[in-house]
Each structure stands twice: as C-alpha cells, then as structure tokens.
Design a protein around this motif. Structure first.
Motif, PDB file in Angstrom:
ATOM      1  N   LEU A  50       0.880  -1.188  -0.091  1.00 51.44           N
ATOM      2  CA  LEU A  50      -0.134  -0.035   0.025  1.00 51.44           C
ATOM      3  C   LEU A  50       0.889   1.337   0.025  1.00 51.44           C
ATOM      4  N   VAL A  51       1.969   1.195   0.715  1.00 55.30           N
ATOM      5  CA  VAL A  51       2.803   2.653   0.716  1.00 55.30           C
ATOM      6  C   VAL A  51       3.370   2.748  -0.639  1.00 55.30           C
ATOM      7  N   PHE A  52       3.942   1.625  -1.016  1.00 56.84           N
ATOM      8  CA  PHE A  52       4.464   1.663  -2.600  1.00 56.84           C
ATOM      9  C   PHE A  52       3.456   2.157  -3.546  1.00 56.84           C
ATOM     10  N   ALA A  53       2.242   1.472  -3.397  1.00 56.96           N
ATOM     11  CA  ALA A  53       1.332   1.733  -4.513  1.00 56.96           C
ATOM     12  C   ALA A  53       0.671   2.960  -4.357  1.00 56.96           C
ATOM     13  N   ALA A  54       0.651   3.559  -3.116  1.00 51.87           N
ATOM     14  CA  ALA A  54      -0.025   4.724  -2.900  1.00 51.87           C
ATOM     15  C   ALA A  54       0.910   5.818  -3.009  1.00 51.87           C
ATOM     16  N   HIS A  55       2.173   5.739  -2.726  1.00 48.77           N
ATOM     17  CA  HIS A  55       3.278   7.085  -2.615  1.00 48.77           C
ATOM     18  C   HIS A  55       3.962   7.142  -3.916  1.00 48.77           C
ATOM     19  N   ASP A  56       4.639   6.264  -4.533  1.00 52.31           N
ATOM     20  CA  ASP A  56       5.435   6.606  -5.803  1.00 52.31           C
ATOM     21  C   ASP A  56       4.527   6.848  -6.860  1.00 52.31           C
ATOM     22  N   THR A  57       3.413   6.158  -6.944  1.00 46.98           N
ATOM     23  CA  THR A  57       2.619   6.394  -7.938  1.00 46.98           C
ATOM     24  C   THR A  57       2.044   7.857  -8.265  1.00 46.98           C
ATOM     25  N   PHE A 140      -5.129   3.243 -14.304  1.00 48.29           N
ATOM     26  CA  PHE A 140      -5.329   2.473 -13.159  1.00 48.29           C
ATOM     27  C   PHE A 140      -5.866   0.947 -13.500  1.00 48.29           C
ATOM     28  N   GLU A 141      -5.619   0.598 -14.730  1.00 53.15           N
ATOM     29  CA  GLU A 141      -5.991  -0.521 -15.249  1.00 53.15           C
ATOM     30  C   GLU A 141      -7.640  -0.650 -14.999  1.00 53.15           C
ATOM     31  N   GLY A 142      -8.468  -1.898 -14.866  1.00 50.58           N
ATOM     32  CA  GLY A 142      -9.687  -1.767 -14.962  1.00 50.58           C
ATOM     33  C   GLY A 142     -10.202  -3.124 -14.639  1.00 50.58           C
ATOM     34  N   GLY A 143     -11.406  -3.558 -14.308  1.00 50.95           N
ATOM     35  CA  GLY A 143     -12.109  -4.847 -14.109  1.00 50.95           C
ATOM     36  C   GLY A 143     -11.801  -5.140 -12.511  1.00 50.95           C
ATOM     37  N   ALA A 148      -7.124  -0.159  -6.427  1.00 52.99           N
ATOM     38  CA  ALA A 148      -7.929  -0.006  -5.089  1.00 52.99           C
ATOM     39  C   ALA A 148      -7.816   1.623  -4.714  1.00 52.99           C
ATOM     40  N   GLY A 149      -6.940   2.345  -5.184  1.00 48.47           N
ATOM     41  CA  GLY A 149      -6.801   3.670  -4.555  1.00 48.47           C
ATOM     42  C   GLY A 149      -7.118   4.672  -5.745  1.00 48.47           C
ATOM     43  N   TYR A 150      -7.746   4.448  -6.760  1.00 52.93           N
ATOM     44  CA  TYR A 150      -7.602   5.111  -7.794  1.00 52.93           C
ATOM     45  C   TYR A 150      -8.704   6.532  -7.588  1.00 52.93           C
TER      46      TYR A 150
END
Ligand code: HEM
Length: 201
Positions: A50-57, A140-143, A148-150
């Motif tokens: 979550l930290v990487f998915a949420a921060h760097d992006t 953010f891809e799809g489906g 989860a954080g888009y």
C-alpha cells in the motif's frame, strides 16, 4: 520496523478482537484478521504494498504533470483558467488466449497505440475532450483488479495541482532533463523547481 509495529498492535488488540471488536483503520483490520487466523504473514506485505502503490505512483504522476506543463505553456494557461473555475472529472479487446500462455499487457502498449490516440507521443490533454472508449485509457487498469486507490489518487493529484497552479508561480530548474524509467517515468536530476507564492492582486 513494520514487523515490530504489527507485533505491538497484535498484543494490544488480542483481547478486544477475541471479544468481537470490529472496525478501525486498515492496519487494525489486518491485524484483527491475523489474530482470528484469517490471514498469516501478509499483514506486513500488504502495508508495504500500500505504501508503494500509494506513494510513488502519486508523487511520480504529479512530478511528470508539472514537467509536461512546463513544456506546454498553452496547456498550462488553459489549466490555470479551468482551475480557477472548477474541478474536472476523469474516467480489451476480445482475443482468445491459448491455454497456458502468459500475457503481459502494459498500459504503454494501449496508450501509445495510434489507433486509439492520434499522434500518441504528443502531450495533448484536449484529446480527452471527446469520450474515450471503455478500457482504452487505463492508467489504473480496470475490471476486478482495478487500482484500489484510484479515486483517492485522482482526488489527491487534482487537489495538489489545483493549489500549486492557483497559488504559486514556478519553473523547472532543468527544463530538458532526461526522463528515466525506474520503473515509473521520472526526471533524471530529480526535477528541482523554483517556486514562490503568486503575488496578491
Ligand atoms: C497515480 C496514482 C496511481 C496509479 C497510476 C495506480 C495504478 C495502479 C495499477 C495500474 C494497478 C493494477 C496493478 C496490477 O494488478 O496489475 C494498481 C493496483 C493497486 N493500487 Fe494503485 N495506483 C495509484 C495510486 C494508488 C493509491 C493512492 C493507492 C492506495 C491508497 C493504491 C492502491 C492500490 C492497490 C492496493 C492495488 C492492488 C489492487 C488489487 O490487486 O486488487 N494505488 N494501481
């Protein structure tokens, strides 16, 4: 450090979870799942994800947005006008995949496809003024595995952009520093900017 935090949280929560307590922030819920035996060591992995998915992006997206705006003053002027007025909104083809094949899809493959986006390497936000077909613009891809954080990410970026654009004057120190991919695009010299509050009119 995280392992220690999870261990402490587990001790703190043990009794309350056994008494049936629900709720709390994500970490509390993950630890509750751990105590109830629903998950195992995935607590730390999930927090790290979550930290990487949420921060760097988010931070890389913001950095690249400012880089593009610095290169395209007309877009920037338009954005500024729009930001003063309001807030904006954003939003596979049927192939048969033989059994056993592994498929590697990347957003670049679709986003740079001239079939969907004319002159794809030109920075041209106006291309989104016409509706884009579903599953064509998919940062953010799809489906079922959509980010989860888009919603949070879009809101976060929009608010950040809004405040910088409306409250500050800024310029890139190195307008043309190269972009590296690691794995997300980011300017090589870490994109220092000069920034100052806009004079009050
Ligand atoms: C500009 C910002 C962001 C972009 C471009 C982005 C992009 C993506 C993409 C493409 C995926 C799908 C990965 C895959 O399975 O192939 C994904 C998954 C995920 N993202 Fe984001 N993301 C962003 C921000 C965030 C934020 C802010 C959060 C959390 C607060 C977040 C949490 C997640 C999680 C948990 C997944 C895994 C979802 C799942 O597999 O069920 N992301 N993201």
């Amino acid at each position: 450090m995280l392992v220690e935090i999870v261990r402490k949280k587990r001790q703190e929560k043990k009794k309350r979870v056994e008494e049936g307590e629900e709720g709390g922030i994500l970490l509390s819920r993950l630890v509750a799942g751990l105590i109830r035996g629903e998950i195992k060591e995935e607590v730390v992995d999930n927090v790290v994800l979550l930290v990487f998915a949420a921060h760097d992006t988010i931070s890389f997206t913001i950095a690249m947005t400012f880089r593009m705006l610095a290169h395209h003053p007309t877009c920037y002027a338009l954005l500024y006008q729009n930001m003063l007025k309001a807030i904006v909104d954003i939003e596979y083809e049927g192939y048969t995949i033989p059994r056993g094949w592994k498929v590697l899809w990347t957003a670049y493959g679709t986003h740079y496809n001239p079939k969907y986006f004319g002159d794809p390497s030109t920075f041209d936000p106006s291309r989104f003024e016409d509706a884009v077909p579903p599953y064509v613009f998919v940062p953010f891809e799809g489906g079922p595995r959509v980010c989860a954080g888009y919603q949070l990410a879009k809101l976060n970026i929009l608010i950040f952009l809004h405040f910088v654009v409306t409250h500050y004057d800024w310029s890139l120190r190195y307008l043309d520093e190269p972009i590296t991919m690691d794995p997300l695009p980011f300017p090589f010299q870490e994109m220092p900017i000069k920034i100052s509050p806009k004079p009050i009119i």
